[in-house]
Design a protein around this motif. Sequence first.
Motif: not given
Length: 331
Positions: A177-188, A199-202, A218-225
């Motif tokens: 998936r590549g490494a994010p370079r900025t917080p904005e890159d985390l969206a993908r 609640g979730p620590l998201n 976005p929790l739809e992009r996450a595994w949760e536990t």
Amino acid sequence: MATDRLGDMRLFVETAAAGSLSAAGRKLGLSAAAASARLIKLESALRARLFHRSTRQLRLTEEGRVYLAHCEIALRAIDDAEAALQAGQQAVRGKLRISASADFGRNLLNDWLEEFSAAHPDLKIALTLSDSLSNLLHDDIDLAIRFGRPQDGALVARHLAPNWRVLCASPDYIARRGAPRTPEDLARHDFIVLVTAAGPLNQFHFIKNETAASFTVPLERAWETNDGALARQWAIAGHGIARKTIWDAADDLRAGRLKVLLPDYRVSEDGVHAVFHGTRYMAPRVRRLLDFLVARFADAGAALTRDFDIEAGRPRQPPDVTDPVAQACAR
């Protein structure tokens, strides 16, 4: 006061905790009939009904809730007084009730408790693992190890070691998936999110060159536990990016199982604290454990600050595997 009012109070408190009069009676060595008779006697003496009774359960009345709060304080004071009388013996015995986060508790803390209990064979351990903050009064915890400082003014927090959090992922995930370079890159990207009772620590917060940034997963992009140890396993397996304390991630970062992401973006942390009651007498076993943990955290914390850049969270250089401090922290 009746001659065994304290016994009646203990029966009442145990019944409220168990939700069953017969279960409370068994714990105190009473038959069901004897327990029922004592509870009826207590309600008669107080001129108040303490429980709503049905065939399936007992529920506290409003009067019962008020009486329970005072009984817990009174019985705790008596237990503390008895412990104080034995303090001169400095006996490390009895049961230590400890709370810690799941990942840290299963790994480093458990190793330390094994070492401590081996030196004190009359000691028993009760370890509660939870990534949510425990209520030390209601959970009857002697000592909790927490990342951060509690807000409850009735609790005392003793600083044990520095702490910081890192975003990390497996080499396999980064290769795909590549490494994010900025917080904005985390969206993908995909994530692994820890879920607590609050609640979730998201929500991730970052600072770089005194400039703040944030990102909400976005929790739809996450595994949760709700289990920090499982979150760590999922990160190693390549399911996504996880946010871990350096204490939980250090061994995997050293071994290359995880890699730090966005190392130039940091978050200030309050550190690791031992949390305990400010008004409760500290039994010798608790005091001895606290002193032991202060020494162990000092050694392991020194290894962390030597091996990792605190500002960035990245490894400085491969640690000397023959060094006993590095080995202790990496276990």
